[in-house]
Structures are given as C-alpha cells and as structure tokens.
Design a protein around this motif. Sequence first.
Motif, PDB file in Angstrom:
ATOM      1  N   PHE A   3      -1.814   3.855  -4.921  1.00  0.00           N
ATOM      2  CA  PHE A   3      -2.855   3.788  -3.890  1.00  0.00           C
ATOM      3  C   PHE A   3      -4.140   4.368  -4.474  1.00  0.00           C
ATOM      4  CE2 PHE A   3       1.240   4.578  -1.701  1.00  0.00           C
ATOM      5  CZ  PHE A   3       1.368   3.362  -1.046  1.00  0.00           C
TER       6      PHE A   3
ATOM      7  N   ILE B 267      -7.335  -4.668   3.260  1.00  0.00           N
ATOM      8  CA  ILE B 267      -6.927  -4.173   1.943  1.00  0.00           C
ATOM      9  C   ILE B 267      -6.010  -5.179   1.262  1.00  0.00           C
ATOM     10  CG2 ILE B 267      -5.605  -2.387   0.743  1.00  0.00           C
ATOM     11  CD1 ILE B 267      -6.555  -0.406   2.851  1.00  0.00           C
TER      12      ILE B 267
ATOM     13  N   LEU C 297      -5.787  -2.292   7.018  1.00  0.00           N
ATOM     14  CA  LEU C 297      -4.689  -2.611   6.108  1.00  0.00           C
ATOM     15  C   LEU C 297      -4.655  -4.101   5.788  1.00  0.00           C
ATOM     16  CD1 LEU C 297      -1.925  -0.293   7.603  1.00  0.00           C
ATOM     17  CD2 LEU C 297      -3.010  -0.061   5.368  1.00  0.00           C
TER      18      LEU C 297
ATOM     19  N   GLU D 295       1.050  -4.543  -2.352  1.00  0.00           N
ATOM     20  CA  GLU D 295       0.359  -5.522  -1.504  1.00  0.00           C
ATOM     21  C   GLU D 295       1.246  -5.977  -0.354  1.00  0.00           C
ATOM     22  OE1 GLU D 295      -1.250 -10.100  -1.813  1.00  0.00           O
ATOM     23  OE2 GLU D 295      -1.184  -8.888  -3.643  1.00  0.00           O
TER      24      GLU D 295
ATOM     25  N   THR E 161       1.502  -3.204   2.199  1.00  0.00           N
ATOM     26  CA  THR E 161       0.277  -3.089   2.998  1.00  0.00           C
ATOM     27  C   THR E 161       0.214  -4.158   4.078  1.00  0.00           C
ATOM     28  OG1 THR E 161      -0.853  -2.251   1.020  1.00  0.00           O
ATOM     29  CG2 THR E 161      -2.228  -2.970   2.847  1.00  0.00           C
TER      30      THR E 161
ATOM     31  N   GLN F  46       2.156  -3.758  -8.330  1.00  0.00           N
ATOM     32  CA  GLN F  46       1.049  -4.062  -7.430  1.00  0.00           C
ATOM     33  C   GLN F  46       1.454  -5.078  -6.359  1.00  0.00           C
ATOM     34  OE1 GLN F  46      -1.993  -2.514  -7.442  1.00  0.00           O
ATOM     35  NE2 GLN F  46      -1.027  -1.194  -8.956  1.00  0.00           N
TER      36      GLN F  46
ATOM     37  N   ARG G 239      -6.850  -6.987  -2.304  1.00  0.00           N
ATOM     38  CA  ARG G 239      -6.012  -6.856  -3.493  1.00  0.00           C
ATOM     39  C   ARG G 239      -5.496  -8.216  -3.951  1.00  0.00           C
ATOM     40  NH1 ARG G 239      -4.124  -1.444  -4.290  1.00  0.00           N
ATOM     41  NH2 ARG G 239      -2.265  -2.210  -5.359  1.00  0.00           N
TER      42      ARG G 239
ATOM     43  N   TYR H  35      -8.447   2.312  -1.886  1.00  0.00           N
ATOM     44  CA  TYR H  35      -7.392   2.071  -0.895  1.00  0.00           C
ATOM     45  C   TYR H  35      -7.364   3.206   0.126  1.00  0.00           C
ATOM     46  CZ  TYR H  35      -2.699   0.574   0.655  1.00  0.00           C
ATOM     47  OH  TYR H  35      -1.627   0.137   1.407  1.00  0.00           O
ATOM     48  N   THR H  36      -7.275   4.459  -0.362  1.00  0.00           N
ATOM     49  CA  THR H  36      -7.163   5.586   0.556  1.00  0.00           C
ATOM     50  C   THR H  36      -8.453   5.800   1.360  1.00  0.00           C
ATOM     51  OG1 THR H  36      -7.770   7.054  -1.288  1.00  0.00           O
ATOM     52  CG2 THR H  36      -5.431   6.759  -0.840  1.00  0.00           C
TER      53      THR H  36
END
Length: 405
Positions: free
Chosen positions: A128, A152, A149, A68, A71, A64, A156, A132-133
């Motif tokens: 993802f 996101i 992004l 992150e 992203t 993860q 996260r 997220y998507t």
Amino acid sequence: MPTFAYTVLDRTGTRSSGSLAAESRQAVVEGLLRQGLSPVSVEELRAAQPRPAAPRRRPGRVSQAAVEAFTRELANLLAAGVPLSRALHILARGASQPAARALWASVHDDVVSGMPLADAMAKWPRSFPPVYTAMVRAGETGGFLDVVLEQIADFRAREQDLKGRVKAAFVYPIVLAVLAGSVLVFLMIYFIPRFSAVFAEFGGSLPTLTRAVMAISGLVSRHGLMMALALAVAVIAVRRVLASEPGERAFQRMILRAPGIGNVIARFALVRFCRMLGTLLGAGVPMVAALRVAREAVGNQTLADAVGRATREVQHGLPLAASLAASPEFFPPAVVEMVAVAEQSGRLDKELVRLAGSYESELDRRLRMLVSLAEPVMLFIMAGLIGTVVISMLLPVFTLQDLIH
C-alpha cells in the motif's frame, strides 16, 4: 470526561497532533471541523495498557494483482453496506494466497483494535504505497471510503496496463540486440580463429579489414574472461552511481534529452502525474497534500523537482496552472491552458483524469511508431556487424591464388 488524542491536516496539508477532552469522539471531530481542520484519526486515551497482541507471522510479498483485487472487492462490500471489519474478515478468510491472507488478517486485526484503515495499511508500504494510503485517509475522513477504493482500483489497473504496454514495446528490440551480440561473440570466438589458422598457412598479406577483424577476434579469445569481468565491474559501478541521487538525476536528464525516447519518457511521466493528481483531488485530498503525494510517487526525479517547485508556489497562493508553466518540457502550453480553465470552472480533478486518458492514447501511438522505427534500425545494425565479419573472412578467398603463390 474522557480525553481523545487526534491527528489532523490543515488547509496546506500539514499534519499535526494533540489531545482534547470531550464527551464523545463525535464531539471532538465536530470541534476540529469547525476550526477548518481535517481529522485523520481520533482515539480515546485509556489509562490501562492494551493487551499485547499474539505474535503473528510477518506477511510475505503480495502481488499487485492481489492488492488490486482486494481493493475492488473491499469497495464492493462497503458499497453493499457491509461493515468495514466484517468486510476485511471476509476478504482475509477468502484469500487464496497465504501471504495475502496474512496481510489482510493483519489489516483486519489493526482496524478491529481501533486503528484507522489508512494507518493499518501504511504499515505495509510495499503493498500500500503513499498515494494509496493518502486516498484511503481522505475517504475515511469524508465518509466515502467505498468510492475512493473504487477509484484506487481503477487507477492501479490503468497504471499496470500502461506500464505493460511500455515494457512490451521494447521487448523485440532488446531480443534483437541480445541475438546480435550472441552471434558476434560466437563468430569472434569459434568461427574466425579457424579461418585465421587457414590463412596463416598460406602466408601473404591479408586485406586490412580481415586483419582488423582477426585482431579483434584474437583479443576476445585471449582476454575474453578478463573483458567479461571488467564489463561486470563497470556495470556494478554504473548501477551504484545511478543509485545515488545525483547520478539518478543526471541519467534521467540525459534520457530526457535523447531523441525519440526522451519525449516518450516525458509523456509517460505526464500521464502518471495527471492521473494521480486527478484521482487524489477527486477523492477529496487537499491540493497541497495531493501534490506532495503525487511528487513522491511519480517515479521521475526531474519531474518530481518540477512538481516540488509547483507545490511551493501553490502553497504561496499561485494557481496550479501558473506553477506548472515553469516546466514546459513536462507540461506543454496546451496542458497548462486546459488546467487553467479547469481551475476556474472547478473541474480540475475530472480534467486531469481526461488529460491522462488523452495523452495515454498519444503515448501508445508514439510507442508503436518508436518500435516500428527501432526494429529496422536494429536489423540493419545486426546485419551490418555480422555482414562485416563475414565479408572480412571472404575477402582473402577472392585473392586465394595470390596467397598460395
């Protein structure tokens, strides 16, 4: 005139597909927007079959933290004006982990071949997830992918920080419980049988507490392996029951009713839901679609049921605040009132994120208080159990002269 295949979302978040003949892809997008539809993907249909891609090794598990970082770096590159395909190529080339390098390369190849970024990421749901998507798709449609992004990545990071604090809060009580259990097993298997042999040599009547502890020790010594096997079978059976949907719901309802920890679990679910929904709305996802995504990713079946009811009521025209008011165990009246005011002022996304931050601070205080109470309780229980065993072995010593006679 070329033909384009499209996928769209309507105002309720329902997805539909079709095809349309037009002069260009931009003309299709403009026509769909005039109909009140949100394009998800628009691709030209070609007569020739695409050339099969070279076989690629399936990427392994990506952490993860790596997702992150990917992203956030992708958001920075897009904000600096770097094209998407080149930004993905840069990140794939610079990845230090082989699994991450393979995953970023797979996403890059799909995007270069004409697939939207959200669809390319949706092929790898372990890295993802749906929330997220969904946000990436909204950013692609609205033309603010770099902003989405960045949101996101922040979302996260806060999620992982909150989960880390919850796990850390229960480490010490769990360690105390394991330590107490280990000491008790040692006393029952090794310590007490030696005292029992000594007392048997003297004969006489032992105190009731001593005889009870010695009986438990004998049972553990003789049938310890069978008891451990039975415990393992019970654990497996319970896990299978909890893996089923009715079992999971029943367990979660029981935990929510538990004093102390139930309130903490409810607040944790509220924080996650508010932050998730606020971030989705801020990214431009329609209300109904955002509620559906938040329901799938919230991680608590009881709260998911409440969100599902609220989604259906919002879809029928009821305000979000009135829909949430039907579940006061998760959404207190103060939260419902603040959501109602935010809906009227058009600041719902910002207010939900602010509520998540406020209740996260309250959750942190409750966790610290719960741990501060759990530590002395665990110490008291551990001292009581071990002290009972030790005292039961010492009681005959005080009457040793009577036993000898």
